[in-house]
Design a protein around this motif. Structure first.
Motif, PDB file in Angstrom:
ATOM      1  N   ASP A 105      25.082  76.451 -34.582  1.00  0.00           N
ATOM      2  CA  ASP A 105      25.241  77.979 -34.493  1.00  0.00           C
ATOM      3  C   ASP A 105      23.801  78.208 -33.688  1.00  0.00           C
ATOM      4  O   ASP A 105      22.882  77.710 -34.238  1.00  0.00           O
ATOM      5  N   ARG A 106      23.978  78.951 -32.595  1.00  0.00           N
ATOM      6  CA  ARG A 106      22.870  79.412 -31.966  1.00  0.00           C
ATOM      7  C   ARG A 106      22.560  80.665 -31.797  1.00  0.00           C
ATOM      8  O   ARG A 106      23.714  81.600 -31.532  1.00  0.00           O
ATOM      9  N   ARG A 136      28.483  79.377 -31.337  1.00  0.00           N
ATOM     10  CA  ARG A 136      28.792  77.998 -31.885  1.00  0.00           C
ATOM     11  C   ARG A 136      28.642  76.886 -30.469  1.00  0.00           C
ATOM     12  O   ARG A 136      29.620  77.224 -29.602  1.00  0.00           O
ATOM     13  N   THR A 137      27.713  76.069 -30.606  1.00  0.00           N
ATOM     14  CA  THR A 137      27.511  75.253 -29.240  1.00  0.00           C
ATOM     15  C   THR A 137      28.803  73.903 -29.436  1.00  0.00           C
ATOM     16  O   THR A 137      29.384  73.700 -30.347  1.00  0.00           O
ATOM     17  N   PHE A 143      32.147  77.203 -26.091  1.00  0.00           N
ATOM     18  CA  PHE A 143      31.333  77.803 -26.771  1.00  0.00           C
ATOM     19  C   PHE A 143      32.199  78.849 -27.546  1.00  0.00           C
ATOM     20  O   PHE A 143      33.156  79.313 -27.116  1.00  0.00           O
TER      21      PHE A 143
END
Length: 110
Positions: A69-70, A63-64, A43
């Motif tokens: 993007d979370r 960013r996974t 991440f």
């Protein structure tokens, strides 16, 4: 009563790990949890919205591993719940209707 969820713990870990502000007791406990073996190297921090006393929420954007993007937020339930439209309950995404919100409020005030 809501059950434990390892996925929620990983999100809490990512939030506590990537925040740059002061770490509170909860952050330190989450970061010290011995069973957390999430590969955080997969991440990347994109941004951060620091805690403020009006929002009563602190957020990080990560960013996974799959490039999405979370935003991961934590804060007072009464501040977070009105911003949520859905939730994952027992592995299924459900719209948060007034009954679900009341159940969540009761579970956080116990």
């Amino acid at each position: 009563m809501l059950g434990e969820d390892d996925g929620v713990f990983v999100l809490a870990y990512l939030n506590s790990h990537f925040q740059t502000g002061l770490k509170n007791v909860l952050d330190r406990a989450v970061l010290a949890h011995a069973q957390t073996q999430a590969d955080i190297s997969a991440f990347a921090k994109v941004d951060e919205i620091p805690f403020d006393f009006q929002r009563r929420i602190m957020s990080v954007v990560v960013r996974t591993p799959d490039g999405k993007d979370r935003i991961i937020s934590k804060g007072a339930p009464e501040s977070l719940l009105p911003k949520c439209k859905s939730a994952e309950i027992d592995g299924a995404r459900v719209l948060l209707d007034p009954q679900h919100i009341e159940t969540l409020r009761k579970s956080t005030s116990d």
